[in-house]
Design an enzyme around this catalytic site. Structure first.
Site, PDB file in Angstrom:
ATOM      1  N   CYS A   2       0.874  -1.166   0.000  1.00 19.44           N
ATOM      2  CA  CYS A   2       0.000   0.000   0.000  1.00 19.44           C
ATOM      3  C   CYS A   2       0.913   1.218   0.000  1.00 19.44           C
ATOM      4  O   CYS A   2       2.130   1.093   0.137  1.00 19.44           O
ATOM      5  CB  CYS A   2      -0.856   0.002   1.252  1.00 19.44           C
ATOM      6  SG  CYS A   2      -1.743  -1.550   1.471  1.00 19.44           S
ATOM      7  N   ARG A  27       1.116   1.900  -6.010  1.00 23.67           N
ATOM      8  CA  ARG A  27       1.335   0.880  -4.991  1.00 23.67           C
ATOM      9  C   ARG A  27       0.042   0.160  -4.609  1.00 23.67           C
ATOM     10  O   ARG A  27       0.070  -0.817  -3.865  1.00 23.67           O
ATOM     11  CB  ARG A  27       1.926   1.516  -3.725  1.00 23.67           C
ATOM     12  CG  ARG A  27       3.247   2.191  -3.961  1.00 23.67           C
ATOM     13  CD  ARG A  27       3.745   2.814  -2.685  1.00 23.67           C
ATOM     14  NE  ARG A  27       4.251   1.811  -1.781  1.00 23.67           N
ATOM     15  CZ  ARG A  27       5.517   1.476  -1.639  1.00 23.67           C
ATOM     16  NH1 ARG A  27       6.435   2.084  -2.363  1.00 23.67           N
ATOM     17  NH2 ARG A  27       5.876   0.552  -0.799  1.00 23.67           N
ATOM     18  N   TRP A  74      -3.833  -1.817  -1.292  1.00 18.45           N
ATOM     19  CA  TRP A  74      -3.904  -3.027  -2.104  1.00 18.45           C
ATOM     20  C   TRP A  74      -4.292  -4.118  -1.113  1.00 18.45           C
ATOM     21  O   TRP A  74      -3.502  -4.474  -0.242  1.00 18.45           O
ATOM     22  CB  TRP A  74      -2.556  -3.322  -2.758  1.00 18.45           C
ATOM     23  CG  TRP A  74      -2.609  -4.497  -3.676  1.00 18.45           C
ATOM     24  CD1 TRP A  74      -2.991  -4.500  -4.986  1.00 18.45           C
ATOM     25  CD2 TRP A  74      -2.244  -5.857  -3.368  1.00 18.45           C
ATOM     26  NE1 TRP A  74      -2.911  -5.776  -5.496  1.00 18.45           N
ATOM     27  CE2 TRP A  74      -2.454  -6.623  -4.528  1.00 18.45           C
ATOM     28  CE3 TRP A  74      -1.776  -6.498  -2.228  1.00 18.45           C
ATOM     29  CZ2 TRP A  74      -2.207  -7.988  -4.590  1.00 18.45           C
ATOM     30  CZ3 TRP A  74      -1.529  -7.866  -2.280  1.00 18.45           C
ATOM     31  CH2 TRP A  74      -1.741  -8.587  -3.455  1.00 18.45           C
ATOM     32  N   ASN A  98       1.324  -0.207   5.817  1.00 19.09           N
ATOM     33  CA  ASN A  98       1.699  -0.991   4.636  1.00 19.09           C
ATOM     34  C   ASN A  98       2.384  -2.239   5.152  1.00 19.09           C
ATOM     35  O   ASN A  98       3.313  -2.146   5.955  1.00 19.09           O
ATOM     36  CB  ASN A  98       2.662  -0.180   3.757  1.00 19.09           C
ATOM     37  CG  ASN A  98       3.233  -1.020   2.623  1.00 19.09           C
ATOM     38  OD1 ASN A  98       2.617  -1.975   2.169  1.00 19.09           O
ATOM     39  ND2 ASN A  98       4.434  -0.654   2.178  1.00 19.09           N
ATOM     40  N   GLY A  99       1.946  -3.425   4.702  1.00 16.28           N
ATOM     41  CA  GLY A  99       2.560  -4.673   5.153  1.00 16.28           C
ATOM     42  C   GLY A  99       1.515  -5.619   5.696  1.00 16.28           C
ATOM     43  O   GLY A  99       0.322  -5.477   5.388  1.00 16.28           O
ATOM     44  N   GLU A 478       7.498 -13.783 -20.976  1.00 15.38           N
ATOM     45  CA  GLU A 478       7.257 -12.364 -20.707  1.00 15.38           C
ATOM     46  C   GLU A 478       6.072 -11.855 -21.547  1.00 15.38           C
ATOM     47  O   GLU A 478       5.231 -11.100 -21.049  1.00 15.38           O
ATOM     48  CB  GLU A 478       8.541 -11.565 -20.985  1.00 15.38           C
ATOM     49  CG  GLU A 478       8.441 -10.057 -20.924  1.00 15.38           C
ATOM     50  CD  GLU A 478       7.925  -9.508 -19.590  1.00 15.38           C
ATOM     51  OE1 GLU A 478       7.812 -10.252 -18.607  1.00 15.38           O
ATOM     52  OE2 GLU A 478       7.592  -8.312 -19.570  1.00 15.38           O
ATOM     53  N   LYS A 482       2.666 -10.262 -19.942  1.00 14.85           N
ATOM     54  CA  LYS A 482       2.151  -8.929 -20.283  1.00 14.85           C
ATOM     55  C   LYS A 482       0.734  -9.028 -20.811  1.00 14.85           C
ATOM     56  O   LYS A 482      -0.128  -8.227 -20.497  1.00 14.85           O
ATOM     57  CB  LYS A 482       3.078  -8.325 -21.356  1.00 14.85           C
ATOM     58  CG  LYS A 482       3.299  -6.866 -21.265  1.00 14.85           C
ATOM     59  CD  LYS A 482       4.461  -6.426 -20.419  1.00 14.85           C
ATOM     60  CE  LYS A 482       4.523  -7.011 -19.073  1.00 14.85           C
ATOM     61  NZ  LYS A 482       5.758  -6.745 -18.372  1.00 14.85           N
ATOM     62  N   GLU A 485      -1.747  -9.885 -17.905  1.00 14.82           N
ATOM     63  CA  GLU A 485      -1.797  -8.770 -16.950  1.00 14.82           C
ATOM     64  C   GLU A 485      -2.663  -7.615 -17.465  1.00 14.82           C
ATOM     65  O   GLU A 485      -3.430  -7.013 -16.712  1.00 14.82           O
ATOM     66  CB  GLU A 485      -0.349  -8.301 -16.756  1.00 14.82           C
ATOM     67  CG  GLU A 485      -0.139  -7.118 -15.882  1.00 14.82           C
ATOM     68  CD  GLU A 485       1.362  -6.810 -15.689  1.00 14.82           C
ATOM     69  OE1 GLU A 485       2.149  -7.055 -16.620  1.00 14.82           O
ATOM     70  OE2 GLU A 485       1.718  -6.331 -14.608  1.00 14.82           O
ATOM     71  N   HIS A 501       4.075 -32.407 -25.006  1.00 11.86           N
ATOM     72  CA  HIS A 501       4.030 -33.131 -23.730  1.00 11.86           C
ATOM     73  C   HIS A 501       2.817 -32.727 -22.896  1.00 11.86           C
ATOM     74  O   HIS A 501       2.780 -32.960 -21.698  1.00 11.86           O
ATOM     75  CB  HIS A 501       5.330 -32.896 -22.958  1.00 11.86           C
ATOM     76  CG  HIS A 501       6.525 -33.404 -23.703  1.00 11.86           C
ATOM     77  ND1 HIS A 501       6.789 -34.745 -23.848  1.00 11.86           N
ATOM     78  CD2 HIS A 501       7.473 -32.748 -24.401  1.00 11.86           C
ATOM     79  CE1 HIS A 501       7.880 -34.895 -24.588  1.00 11.86           C
ATOM     80  NE2 HIS A 501       8.316 -33.690 -24.935  1.00 11.86           N
ATOM     81  N   LYS A 601       2.057  -1.667  -8.650  1.00  9.79           N
ATOM     82  CA  LYS A 601       3.379  -1.536  -9.276  1.00  9.79           C
ATOM     83  C   LYS A 601       4.468  -2.091  -8.379  1.00  9.79           C
ATOM     84  O   LYS A 601       5.413  -2.708  -8.842  1.00  9.79           O
ATOM     85  CB  LYS A 601       3.637  -0.057  -9.588  1.00  9.79           C
ATOM     86  CG  LYS A 601       4.959   0.223 -10.268  1.00  9.79           C
ATOM     87  CD  LYS A 601       4.936  -0.246 -11.698  1.00  9.79           C
ATOM     88  CE  LYS A 601       6.240  -0.014 -12.430  1.00  9.79           C
ATOM     89  NZ  LYS A 601       6.328  -0.903 -13.612  1.00  9.79           N
TER      90      LYS A 601
HETATM   91  O1  M6R Z   1       9.806  -3.980  -8.984  1.00  3.82           O
HETATM   92  P1  M6R Z   1      10.133  -5.370  -9.411  1.00  3.82           P
HETATM   93  O2  M6R Z   1      10.865  -5.428 -10.705  1.00  3.82           O
HETATM   94  O3  M6R Z   1      10.842  -6.161  -8.351  1.00  3.82           O
HETATM   95  O4  M6R Z   1       8.715  -6.070  -9.641  1.00  3.82           O
HETATM   96  C1  M6R Z   1       8.604  -7.433  -9.939  1.00  3.82           C
HETATM   97  C2  M6R Z   1       7.236  -7.759 -10.485  1.00  3.82           C
HETATM   98  O5  M6R Z   1       6.249  -7.453  -9.538  1.00  3.82           O
HETATM   99  C3  M6R Z   1       6.922  -7.008 -11.779  1.00  3.82           C
HETATM  100  O6  M6R Z   1       7.895  -7.230 -12.739  1.00  3.82           O
HETATM  101  C4  M6R Z   1       5.545  -7.450 -12.330  1.00  3.82           C
HETATM  102  O7  M6R Z   1       5.599  -8.774 -12.725  1.00  3.82           O
HETATM  103  C5  M6R Z   1       5.130  -6.535 -13.487  1.00  3.82           C
HETATM  104  N1  M6R Z   1       3.883  -5.909 -13.184  1.00  3.82           N
HETATM  105  C6  M6R Z   1       4.940  -7.241 -14.783  1.00  3.82           C
HETATM  106  O8  M6R Z   1       4.634  -6.354 -15.803  1.00  3.82           O
END
Ligand code: M6R
Length: 606
Positions: A2, A27, A74, A98-99, A478, A482, A485, A501, A601
């Site tokens: 958060c 966040r 969050w 936060n936590g 990746e 993306k 997400e 497989h 983020k």
């Molecule tokens: O800040 P970080 O690079 O450690 O974050 C890791 C992941 O949370 C981050 O890459 C996440 O998978 C992205 N939202 C993907 O686009």
């Protein structure tokens, strides 16, 4: 994960606090709230939804005060609704957190037995009630320390008091907390980004630290209540880069910045005359490294997976790649002649920090490849390699991924050269192509309309598969990450050779399968795997740098041709169409591009 803000001022702080919350929304954006001290009372405003919803609420109810705390959430404990939004307040105290408080259930029971009535399902509310209980017999600072003693888990806290109405208390264990200074105001914030527009002078709390802010001064205490001093860091003046400019959203801006950030990052690391990579102060002598361990989460983990292939191509070093949340709890045999490399955009990812901490405690040498240089990870690692891509605001990581693989590659080439394990000719060829790679990324971006047009066909799909081999396998992972997400559609990244497989059973008439096949030593094999998919009705979108009429034939649904590049550099190019595909499908579906649902983020909880 958060976001927290707190301001102690000589003037009304309502506007400043809202603006800071907007910046912290990356966040968490499930709910938002603010508490201020107004006319000697705690006034709490909070709601489910985004900061814009809170702003509307505040317009109706009005908000004022010189002392205030704010929060974006969050959700971890309890649904994202108004009751669970922070701050959590009693008559006496208001708290943002936060936590995670791991023993909240036990504490809650004890407090209920003492007559406390809880209004939310959150773990945070126990902090409010514990402090309230302690305030019956002690002053504000004692009551906070007494409360901290009881808490298990990770937290950053911001606390205001009805009776001590000129101050804010901040506390940290596990989750980051920064403080900021100006002559007339003092601040706490989850990170320096939230404070950047108000001050350029910040300090960071360490685990166990507590701080007390008034408008005039900040006092710091360690976990034993001993007064301590903190180093003041100067923040860079990069406010302008936090704006969307003429772009619709941060993600499209960040995708388009990639040619520039590649150039900038190469300039930072490469001596263009001597063709030397400027990385010094290795925590372990490169010649003595027996093994490298690459550790990260999400997109950064995919960058590490690419790094593994490069380490194996250019050096004789053993390499392992790990997801941080797994690594930190495995019975790892940490060795001091191994190098542990952590990759993170934010530098605040809880699992990545914990994994690094675990290695450090066992005496290992650590290196962090990060974007946010004023982050927890960069303060902990022995060697920090910034990726120099500038702030990334969109939750979906794009330019940071490109920066991460670029710095990983430079680091690996440096180690390989140091150990005499890469041929000079190969090294120089790679450097030559790297110096030119930004223009090839630009070429792909200039043709983005082709991908925008293709995106329409993905809106109603049931799911999709992304395939690649070798370096293109992590690119496929990746691309799939993306895609899911941003579009909220199922996507699976798979090694092309593994399809038969199991996952081949998913393929049916018209299912989109994205095949990443640059002309490297895996090309023919990937194309064979692609034919197996076509034979089962798969609708192929091929991403390749190779014009091969015979192999691809009319059975391909569509092809995106990327420019030719050194075979080991293909991820820099093949990943770009995948970013654009996910972006345009999400845009056409009307999804929130910069804040996809359920995500944040910076993932500061494990
Ligand atoms: O800040 P970080 O690079 O450690 O974050 C890791 C992941 O949370 C981050 O890459 C996440 O998978 C992205 N939202 C993907 O686009």
């Amino acid at each position: 994960m958060c976001g927290i803000i707190g301001i102690a001022s000589y003037k009304d702080i309502s506007k400043e606090i809202l603006e800071s919350l907007k910046k912290l929304e990356y966040r968490g954006y499930d709910s938002a709230g603010i508490s201020t001290i107004n006319n000697g009372e705690i006034v709490e405003n909070k709601c489910a939804g985004k900061v814009s919803d809170l702003e509307k609420l505040i317009k109706k109810t009005s908000l004022s005060g010189n002392i205030g705390i704010g929060h974006v959430r969050w959700a971890t404990h309890g649904a994202p609704n108004q009751a669970n939004a922070h701050p959590h307040s009693s008559e006496e105290v208001s708290v943002v957190h936060n936590g995670i408080i791991e023993n909240s259930a036990i504490i809650k029971k004890e407090l209920i037995d003492k007559g406390h009535i809880f209004k939310s399902q959150t773990d945070t509310e126990v902090v409010t009630h514990l402090i309230t209980e302690n305030l019956k017999k002690m002053n504000y600072l004692e009551s906070v320390f007494e409360t901290l003693k009881k808490l298990e888990g990770s937290f950053a806290l911001g606390i205001i008091f009805k009776k001590f109405n000129n101050l804010i208390v901040g506390a940290r264990r596990g989750s980051p907390l920064a403080v900021g200074y100006t002559d007339k105001e003092k601040y706490i914030g989850s990170d320096s980004y939230a404070l950047n527009s108000m001050t350029k002078e910040v300090s960071y709390l360490d685990d166990g630290d507590v701080c007390v802010l008034t408008k005039d001064k900040i006092e710091f205490f360690d976990k034993n209540k001993k007064k301590i001093e903190k180093k003041i860091h100067k923040l860079a003046n990069d406010e302008a880069v936090y704006s969307k400019g003429n772009f619709k959203d941060f993600m499209s801006k960040e995708i388009s910045e990639q040619p520039e950030v590649i150039k900038k990052c190469i300039n930072e690391y490469l001596d263009k005359i001597r063709k030397e990579i400027n990385i010094v102060n290795f925590p372990v002598d490169p010649k003595k490294i027996t093994k490298v361990n690459l550790i990260a989460c999400g997109t950064a983990y995919h960058a590490c997976a690419i790094g593994k292939y490069w380490f194996e191509e250019f050096t004789n070093i053993d390499v392992s790649v790990d997801v941080a949340s797994e690594f930190r709890y495995r019975n790892n045999k940490i060795k001091t002649n191994e190098l542990y490399i952590f990759v993170s955009q934010s530098g605040e990812t809880a699992d990545t920090i914990a994994a690094l901490d675990f290695c450090k405690k066992k005496g290992a040498k650590t290196c962090a490849i990060i974007n946010v240089t004023e982050s927890s990870l960069s303060r902990l690692a022995d060697l920090v390699l910034p990726i120099h891509v500038g702030p990334e605001v969109g939750v979906a990581s794009t330019k940071a991924f490109t920066g991460q693989i670029l710095v990983l590659l430079l680091f690996i080439l440096k180690i390989a050269r140091n150990r005499n394990e890469i041929k000079e000719e190969e090294y120089l060829n790679i450097i030559k192509d790297l110096e030119n790679i930004h223009s090839k990324v630009s070429l792909i971006l200039n043709n983005k309309k082709i991908i925008e047009d293709l995106a329409v066909d993905f809106i109603d799909i049931k799911g999709s598969i992304f395939l690649g081999r070798g370096l293109s396998y992590p690119v496929a992972l990746e691309g799939a990450l993306k895609f899911k997400e941003l579009t909220y559609l199922h996507a699976e990244g798979y090694p092309a050779g593994e399809m038969k497989h199991g996952p081949l059973a998913l393929v049916e008439n018209g299912m989109p399968v994205i095949v990443i096949a640059p002309k490297d030593r895996f090309y023919e094999k990937t194309i064979s795997n692609m034919q197996e998919v076509i034979a089962r009705g798969g609708k192929i979108l091929l991403i390749s740098d190779h014009a091969d009429e015979v192999a691809t034939s009319e059975n391909i649904w569509s092809e995106i041709r990327i420019p030719k590049i050194h075979k080991f550099l293909s991820p820099f190019l093949s990943n770009i169409p995948l970013q654009l595909l996910a972006y345009y499908v999400a845009l056409k579906k009307g999804n929130d591009i910069d804040k996809p649902r359920n995500l944040a983020k910076s993932v500061t909880v494990e």
